[in-house]
Motif scaffolding. Structure first.
Motif, PDB file in Angstrom:
ATOM      1  N   ILE A 123       9.658  16.300 -18.888  1.00 49.24           N
ATOM      2  CA  ILE A 123       9.875  16.561 -20.099  1.00 49.24           C
ATOM      3  C   ILE A 123      11.162  15.819 -20.751  1.00 49.24           C
ATOM      4  O   ILE A 123      12.035  16.384 -20.342  1.00 49.24           O
ATOM      5  N   SER A 124      10.926  15.100 -21.908  1.00 49.67           N
ATOM      6  CA  SER A 124      12.109  14.555 -22.301  1.00 49.67           C
ATOM      7  C   SER A 124      12.129  14.543 -24.048  1.00 49.67           C
ATOM      8  O   SER A 124      11.086  14.875 -24.442  1.00 49.67           O
ATOM      9  N   HIS A 125      13.411  14.640 -24.651  1.00 47.82           N
ATOM     10  CA  HIS A 125      13.338  14.276 -25.976  1.00 47.82           C
ATOM     11  C   HIS A 125      14.467  13.614 -26.429  1.00 47.82           C
ATOM     12  O   HIS A 125      15.664  13.428 -25.738  1.00 47.82           O
ATOM     13  N   GLU A 126      14.445  13.041 -27.634  1.00 46.13           N
ATOM     14  CA  GLU A 126      15.397  12.246 -28.413  1.00 46.13           C
ATOM     15  C   GLU A 126      16.445  13.467 -28.941  1.00 46.13           C
ATOM     16  O   GLU A 126      16.204  14.462 -29.042  1.00 46.13           O
ATOM     17  N   ARG A 127      17.514  12.838 -29.094  1.00 40.16           N
ATOM     18  CA  ARG A 127      18.646  13.842 -29.864  1.00 40.16           C
ATOM     19  C   ARG A 127      17.809  14.268 -31.225  1.00 40.16           C
ATOM     20  O   ARG A 127      17.529  13.282 -31.855  1.00 40.16           O
ATOM     21  N   LEU A 128      18.642  15.497 -31.495  1.00 36.78           N
ATOM     22  CA  LEU A 128      18.015  15.919 -32.962  1.00 36.78           C
ATOM     23  C   LEU A 128      18.316  15.031 -34.091  1.00 36.78           C
ATOM     24  O   LEU A 128      19.656  14.687 -34.085  1.00 36.78           O
ATOM     25  N   LYS A 129      17.518  15.091 -35.132  1.00 33.94           N
ATOM     26  CA  LYS A 129      17.590  14.105 -36.161  1.00 33.94           C
ATOM     27  C   LYS A 129      17.354  15.130 -37.358  1.00 33.94           C
ATOM     28  O   LYS A 129      16.016  15.667 -37.273  1.00 33.94           O
ATOM     29  N   SER A 130      17.898  15.014 -38.451  1.00 36.96           N
ATOM     30  CA  SER A 130      17.520  15.871 -39.729  1.00 36.96           C
ATOM     31  C   SER A 130      16.423  15.158 -40.506  1.00 36.96           C
ATOM     32  O   SER A 130      16.563  14.116 -40.810  1.00 36.96           O
ATOM     33  N   VAL A 131      15.389  15.801 -40.671  1.00 34.86           N
ATOM     34  CA  VAL A 131      14.116  15.619 -41.271  1.00 34.86           C
ATOM     35  C   VAL A 131      13.763  16.551 -42.460  1.00 34.86           C
ATOM     36  O   VAL A 131      13.434  17.650 -42.253  1.00 34.86           O
ATOM     37  N   ARG A 132      14.086  16.180 -43.816  1.00 36.77           N
ATOM     38  CA  ARG A 132      13.954  16.949 -44.731  1.00 36.77           C
ATOM     39  C   ARG A 132      14.750  18.213 -44.648  1.00 36.77           C
ATOM     40  O   ARG A 132      14.279  19.220 -44.813  1.00 36.77           O
ATOM     41  N   GLY A 133      15.837  18.230 -44.407  1.00 38.79           N
ATOM     42  CA  GLY A 133      16.758  19.649 -44.262  1.00 38.79           C
ATOM     43  C   GLY A 133      16.727  20.118 -42.784  1.00 38.79           C
ATOM     44  O   GLY A 133      17.209  21.119 -42.496  1.00 38.79           O
TER      45      GLY A 133
END
Lengths: 150, 704
Positions: free
Chosen positions: A38-48
């Motif tokens: 299981i992997s994920h990208e770094r967090l990005k702000s989406v509408r706050g």
């Protein structure tokens, strides 16, 4: 033609990595080989709201798998339903399969000195059950999907 | 020969119902009970067999040979170990009286046995870990509803809006509850998440508020203010079932959204938007009052405010709200017997002062950390013997060094546990309990919308020279001449005795692994809730009579939390879905997935200190320094640094966990008695630590 694929509903996935351990426990694997991730990208702000999506990866069970072609003992096989698997008694642990695979999917099991990889838990499938990762997915986010030709 | 066993997981204290397949004496498959969890299990659940097979857990009883904590042990037989402990206990009882002995165990359904043993000896001093967990929430709930924190079930699945303040619900991972949250989101429900950092829960949120650490209470007060101002509360419900609403309205007058926005470091318009949503979604809104909320010195009031918001939503006993947890009696049935019924209630006063000096705290398990005071001062009387059952106070409470100093006044320290705990390592005797797959446990009643009886059947025989808890306690009781309080010779006898009043038999568990008292969820008539709130007035006491009697305000004027001095940060902690705090750090399969923790630092703050992702950093508090890998993220408040709790273990026999990562509680210097005076919870997020790039970073890549 492959019959199956594993689908992750990333909306339901909480990134608990249960699938990784369900898989390892079912196959009795020691520390070392990991057959799904299981992997994920770094967090990005989406509408706050900082967001990310989880991805699931195991073997792709290629239409024309390099690992099968390269295996010197014929231990790596593809079933009629598309499942690529290791016929363990024939495997000599040379790991040529891992080298041939573009994603390095086959893993070395240090306890048995053989290759091991995702085979959709075909023993379970043949017994009318679901793969370990699907059966025990904490949030029922993973599904084994039968593919149809359109 | 393959067999299938209904049982109960024991990898963490959620205790999920499971089904175990066994071949020979080896568990080959574990899944969540299909009837409740539809197979769902977390990573920890599947790592159970790895725990059983792990030789790095105690394999036989051990008695200390060297100094405390030196790690020199002598392997002894069970007979010898039990004789040894019984002799020491007898000596303490003869010299200081039975109340000089205290015992602690995990909270939850299985406390009965240890409590009964403590009482049978004649000591009132039974306790548990809860002062580092849910005490604030529990007491806040009692002050408002007259019911403890487990008095309500949260019907999250049917809610339209779930509001979480620092409750990282998806990583804390109660699978049944997590699935309710995911079902709610699938149905279009909204999730509001408030925390000092972004979490695996927050990434699923509709609204996310990254607040300044310690300001939860401010935001909760502002929500109350704005909901009252907009007349968005359930006026009928408030009128009918609450007292003190007008005082509350007056109290929150100055706590507007604009005020809170400034205090918390968020936007006022976002608060207003949230208030609009809450009013639209009412009554199907659940404000989670917190689970582990031993954090700030106003956590009691924050939890009280969150539960008060539940009352304002009028969400009590409605679908998608808070449902009274029903017991056997609500279904016309009788609950199982408990062992405490057999032991006499001790007459001595509790050494932690709970119920006497501290009238505001519920007697029940009291407050563990206050026993350290009694140990250190011999007031109100000395504590000379301590038994901890599957509870590791060194991993759970602040400042283990201070704890050790207090414990040095004890003549006997016993750890009963399945693994080496940090406390056990300092103990005089380790009595190894069989793992959950190797032991039977007592039958327990789980309250809920459909109350049920649950049990743990051992799936396999013990693979090391370990014993189940009943055998251990019975072995001690026999030696102390207390056999009459533990008359059952086998678990089968004990179960049959427990079940007698219920009318159920063991055979009733065979079909599903549990027994339900009702076919359908049991709900009270919402128009007849009078008397259901166990407060003095029988209503939801927004202004609590009892708090007033004890000299505490029902609402504390908000005080802004101090900012950390320059170069320092507020240390906060939490958990990962992979580990159950310190219990699982050494489990081979879980350790493989997460071998150590990191220190989360705000990217900008890290930059100021010249710290890059992956650097080693020193985390310093008083004379304690931990070295850990830095993780930089934009999504943590600049005043806070965060780490996953449970790491930094110092038990040499746990080779995988030994000195891996850092331990937050060891950095909480001088915080052992820093508790919320009204809630009783410890203030575990009130420590400032200094952070700097470590000199242990490799300057040179190659050996000379």
């Amino acid at each position: 033609m492959n019959t199956y694929t594993l689908y992750l509903n990333s909306k339901r996935c909480i990134g608990c990595h249960g699938c990784v351990v369900h898989c390892k426990a079912n196959k009795g694997l020691p520390v070392g080989p990991i057959l799904c991730e299981i992997s994920h990208e770094r967090l990005k702000s989406v509408r706050g709201v900082p967001k990310t999506e989880f991805k699931f990866r195991s073997c792709y069970h290629c239409e024309d798998p390099f690992c099968v072609t390269i295996c010197p003992t014929g231990a790596m096989k593809k079933r009629e339903d598309g499942i690529v698997y290791v016929d363990a008694p024939k495997c000599i642990g040379c790991m040529a399969c891992a080298g041939a695979c573009p994603w390095g999917i086959p893993q070395h099991n240090p306890e048995t000195n053989k290759a091991v990889k995702c085979d959709y838990c075909m023993d379970r499938l043949d017994a009318g059950l679901q793969p370990a990762c699907v059966t025990k997915c904490t949030t029922h986010a993973l599904k084994l999907v039968a593919m149809k030709e359109i | 020969m393959k067999k299938s066993v209904w049982s109960m997981c024991g990898m963490c204290t959620v205790r999920c119902p499971i089904r175990v397949e066994v071949e020979g004496n080896t568990p080959t498959w574990i899944e969540g009970n299909q009837h409740i969890l539809k197979g769902a299990l977390c990573a920890k659940g599947s790592a159970g067999p790895a725990l059983v097979a792990d030789k790095e857990r105690p394999q036989q009883p051990l008695i200390r040979k060297g100094g405390r904590g030196a790690g020199r042990w002598e392997a002894v037989s069970w007979e010898f170990a039990l004789d040894y402990v019984a002799d020491k206990l007898t000596a303490i009882i003869d010299r200081h009286g039975p109340e000089a002995i205290m015992a602690s165990s995990r909270g939850g359904p299985f406390q009965d046995l240890v409590k009964a043993f403590t009482h049978a000896m004649g000591s009132p001093n039974y306790t548990n870990h809860d002062s580092a967990c849910g005490r604030n929430v529990h007491h806040a709930s009692i002050s408002l509803f007259g019911l403890g924190r487990k008095g309500f079930i949260y019907d999250i699945k049917n809610a339209k809006h779930l509001v979480l303040f620092g409750r990282n619900i998806l990583s804390s991972l109660r699978p049944a509850e997590v699935n309710q949250v995911m079902d709610m989101l699938d149905k279009g429900g909204r999730l509001t998440y408030v925390d000092v950092r972004q979490t695996l829960t927050g990434i699923k949120a509709t609204n996310f508020f990254q607040v300044r650490p310690g300001t939860d209470y401010a935001l909760a007060l502002a929500l109350i203010h704005e909901i009252i101002k907009a007349e968005g509360y359930d006026a009928d419900f408030v009128e009918r079932y609450t007292t003190g609403f007008d005082e509350l309205a007056y109290f929150v007058e100055n706590y507007s959204a604009e005020w809170a926005a400034k205090e918390c470091g968020i936007k006022a318009k976002d608060i207003h938007e949230l208030v609009g949503q809450l009013i639209a979604d009412r009554p199907k809104v659940v404000f989670h009052p917190g689970w582990m909320l031993s954090r700030y010195n106003d956590s009691f009031y924050a939890s009280r405010a969150l539960n008060c918001l539940n009352a304002l939503m009028g969400n009590i006993e409605v679908e998608g709200g808070l449902i009274f947890a029903k017991g056997a009696g609500d279904c016309g049935g009788k609950g199982p017997r408990s062992l405490t019924e057999l032991s006499p209630k001790p007459t001595a006063k509790r050494a932690d002062g709970v119920g006497e000096v501290y009238k505001q705290f519920e007697k029940g398990p009291g407050l563990f950390h206050l026993f350290y005071k009694a140990m250190a001062t011999s007031k109100p009387y000395p504590i000379k013997g301590i038994i901890c059952v599957r509870h590791d106070p060194f991993a759970c409470f602040p400042d283990p060094k201070a704890q050790k100093e207090a414990l040095d006044n004890c003549d006997l320290i016993v750890s009963i546990d399945t693994h080496y705990s940090e406390f056990g390592w300092y103990a005089d005797v380790i009595l190894p309990e069989s793992t959950y797959l190797e032991r039977d446990s007592m039958i327990a009643l789980q309250k809920g919308m459909k109350p049920r009886l649950v049990m743990r059947n051992k799936a396999i025989e013990a693979q090391a020279n370990t014993r189940d808890l009943y055998s251990i306690i019975k072995g001690l009781a026999t030696r102390l001449g207390l056999d009459e309080y533990f008359p059952h010779n086998t678990m089968q006898d004990l179960w049959a005795w427990q079940l007698e009043p219920t009318g159920f038999s063991l055979a009733d568990f065979e079909k599903k692994g549990f027994v339900e008292y009702a076919d359908k969820p049991v709900l009270y008539d919402r128009d007849k809730l009078d008397g259901k709130f166990k407060t003095p007035s029988g209503k939801i006491e927004i202004i609590s009579q009892k708090l007033g009697e004890w000299g505490f305000p029902s609402w504390k004027p908000y005080e802004s939390p101090p900012k950390p001095p320059k170069g320092q940060y507020r240390l906060v902690f939490g958990r990962s879905p992979i580990h159950a705090h310190s219990h699982t750090i050494n489990n081979p399969l879980l350790n493989e997935l997460m071998p150590q923790n990191t220190l989360w630092i705000n990217t900008r703050e890290g930059g100021k200190m010249g710290i890059a992702e992956g650097d080693l950093v020193d985390v310093i508090s008083g004379d304690v320094t931990s070295v850990v890998i830095a993780k930089l993220t934009d999504f943590i408040h600049p005043e806070a640094v965060y780490t996953v709790h449970g790491f930094g273990r110092q038990i040499p026999l746990q080779t995988r966990a030994y000195h891996a990562g850092m331990s937050d509680q060891k950095l909480m210097k001088g915080q052992l008695q820093n508790m919320d005076p009204v809630g009783g919870g410890l203030n575990l997020c009130e420590t400032f630590v200094a952070v700097r790039k470590s000199s242990k970073n490799h300057q040179r890549k190659r050996e000379l």
